[in-house]
Design a protein around this motif. Sequence first.
Motif, PDB file in Angstrom:
ATOM      1  N   UNK A  61     -23.710  43.390  12.344  1.00 47.63           N
ATOM      2  CA  UNK A  61     -23.113  43.373  10.877  1.00 47.63           C
ATOM      3  C   UNK A  61     -24.363  43.360  10.228  1.00 47.63           C
ATOM      4  N   UNK A  62     -24.077  44.042   8.896  1.00 53.05           N
ATOM      5  CA  UNK A  62     -25.192  44.352   8.190  1.00 53.05           C
ATOM      6  C   UNK A  62     -24.681  44.171   6.411  1.00 53.05           C
ATOM      7  N   UNK A  63     -25.384  43.293   5.946  1.00 52.65           N
ATOM      8  CA  UNK A  63     -24.997  43.304   4.298  1.00 52.65           C
ATOM      9  C   UNK A  63     -26.109  43.142   3.517  1.00 52.65           C
ATOM     10  N   UNK A  64     -26.598  44.210   2.805  1.00 55.97           N
ATOM     11  CA  UNK A  64     -27.481  44.515   1.982  1.00 55.97           C
ATOM     12  C   UNK A  64     -27.394  44.946   0.550  1.00 55.97           C
ATOM     13  N   UNK A  65     -27.078  44.085  -0.590  1.00 62.50           N
ATOM     14  CA  UNK A  65     -27.002  44.493  -1.773  1.00 62.50           C
ATOM     15  C   UNK A  65     -28.288  44.501  -2.615  1.00 62.50           C
ATOM     16  N   UNK A  66     -28.601  45.411  -3.532  1.00 57.09           N
ATOM     17  CA  UNK A  66     -29.683  45.607  -4.127  1.00 57.09           C
ATOM     18  C   UNK A  66     -29.718  46.162  -5.416  1.00 57.09           C
ATOM     19  N   UNK A  67     -30.197  45.623  -6.582  1.00 51.37           N
ATOM     20  CA  UNK A  67     -30.081  46.010  -7.903  1.00 51.37           C
ATOM     21  C   UNK A  67     -30.922  47.201  -8.043  1.00 51.37           C
ATOM     22  N   UNK A  68     -30.084  48.493  -8.440  1.00 59.98           N
ATOM     23  CA  UNK A  68     -30.397  49.706  -8.568  1.00 59.98           C
ATOM     24  C   UNK A  68     -30.953  50.431  -7.351  1.00 59.98           C
ATOM     25  N   UNK A  69     -30.494  49.798  -6.295  1.00 60.27           N
ATOM     26  CA  UNK A  69     -31.181  50.250  -4.961  1.00 60.27           C
ATOM     27  C   UNK A  69     -32.563  49.895  -4.831  1.00 60.27           C
ATOM     28  N   UNK A  70     -33.336  49.039  -5.418  1.00 61.23           N
ATOM     29  CA  UNK A  70     -34.766  48.960  -5.336  1.00 61.23           C
ATOM     30  C   UNK A  70     -34.975  47.388  -5.104  1.00 61.23           C
ATOM     31  N   UNK A  71     -34.380  46.458  -5.919  1.00 54.97           N
ATOM     32  CA  UNK A  71     -34.758  44.819  -5.796  1.00 54.97           C
ATOM     33  C   UNK A  71     -33.413  44.351  -4.868  1.00 54.97           C
ATOM     34  N   UNK A  72     -33.979  43.988  -3.520  1.00 57.56           N
ATOM     35  CA  UNK A  72     -32.873  43.379  -2.825  1.00 57.56           C
ATOM     36  C   UNK A  72     -32.234  41.967  -3.157  1.00 57.56           C
ATOM     37  N   UNK A  73     -31.084  41.757  -3.239  1.00 56.86           N
ATOM     38  CA  UNK A  73     -30.560  40.526  -3.707  1.00 56.86           C
ATOM     39  C   UNK A  73     -30.772  39.545  -2.492  1.00 56.86           C
ATOM     40  N   UNK A  74     -30.092  40.066  -1.249  1.00 57.48           N
ATOM     41  CA  UNK A  74     -30.094  39.136   0.107  1.00 57.48           C
ATOM     42  C   UNK A  74     -29.984  40.380   1.211  1.00 57.48           C
ATOM     43  N   UNK A  75     -30.323  40.035   2.329  1.00 57.81           N
ATOM     44  CA  UNK A  75     -30.488  40.852   3.569  1.00 57.81           C
ATOM     45  C   UNK A  75     -30.132  39.970   4.641  1.00 57.81           C
ATOM     46  N   UNK A  76     -28.617  40.371   4.841  1.00 56.24           N
ATOM     47  CA  UNK A  76     -28.008  39.745   6.107  1.00 56.24           C
ATOM     48  C   UNK A  76     -27.720  40.839   7.250  1.00 56.24           C
ATOM     49  N   UNK A  77     -28.111  40.333   8.409  1.00 55.80           N
ATOM     50  CA  UNK A  77     -28.221  41.326   9.332  1.00 55.80           C
ATOM     51  C   UNK A  77     -28.066  40.433  10.651  1.00 55.80           C
ATOM     52  N   UNK A  78     -27.096  40.555  11.523  1.00 61.42           N
ATOM     53  CA  UNK A  78     -27.147  39.632  12.883  1.00 61.42           C
ATOM     54  C   UNK A  78     -26.034  40.189  13.953  1.00 61.42           C
TER      55      UNK A  78
END
Length: 228
Positions: A84-101
């Motif tokens: 599972x992967x969840x990665x939101x990023x502002x403008x695609x540059x500043x990652x708000x969180x990185x969930x992956x497992x």
Amino acid sequence: MQGLPEPVARHLQQVLPEGTPIIRAVDVVHRGSFNMSQTGDQWKPFTSRQRVVTRRPGFVWAGRVSIAPGLDVLVHDAYVDGEGILEPAIAGLVTLMRLRDRGEVARGELMRFMAEAAWYPTALLPSQGMQWEPVDEQSARATLVDGDVRLTMTFHFGADGLIETIRAEYRGRTVGNRIIPTPWEGRVFDYQRRDGLLIPVRGEVAWITPEGRRPYWRGTITEIHYHR
């Protein structure tokens, strides 16, 4: 469909024309709104594209949420090869969180695949891995196993015999830096014929919290293309 609980068989008989080939992949385009607040209403418009494969189950969802004029959050949400992967990023540059497992995040993403199976209804067949048991005249439980992830969700069917809600007794809800097990529910409606299949083109997803039902996603399918 032999041996299926009656509400499941009734649904599939309506949505799948006789002789429908198994759906191998789907391309979906959505538009709608996303609630950015965990405690109130802060709805922001989004658009997205999604590719789903049904065997082995997986998807990649690329969303763009407009949080302010000229400022978007790009969201990468996926379930690929049991991860599972969840990665939101502002403008695609500043990652708000990185969930992956392959644990709680994977469980939540496979849950999404199951809840969205009304869009690609051959995935609901036992031959595609979905195992059913009856609950009552309008409900049935479905279990799906993929690798180490095993999920059971309850499907409720409306008076018209079509899927109305899909519920999990708990899904990991991110609150700050914590993941809290919380009941989760998807609602689907506005069934229309697309490429011969009867599918819901609108939906809403919500957490069922102690304070009440909190919707956070409302969307409409604007395009859908099947690969068989």
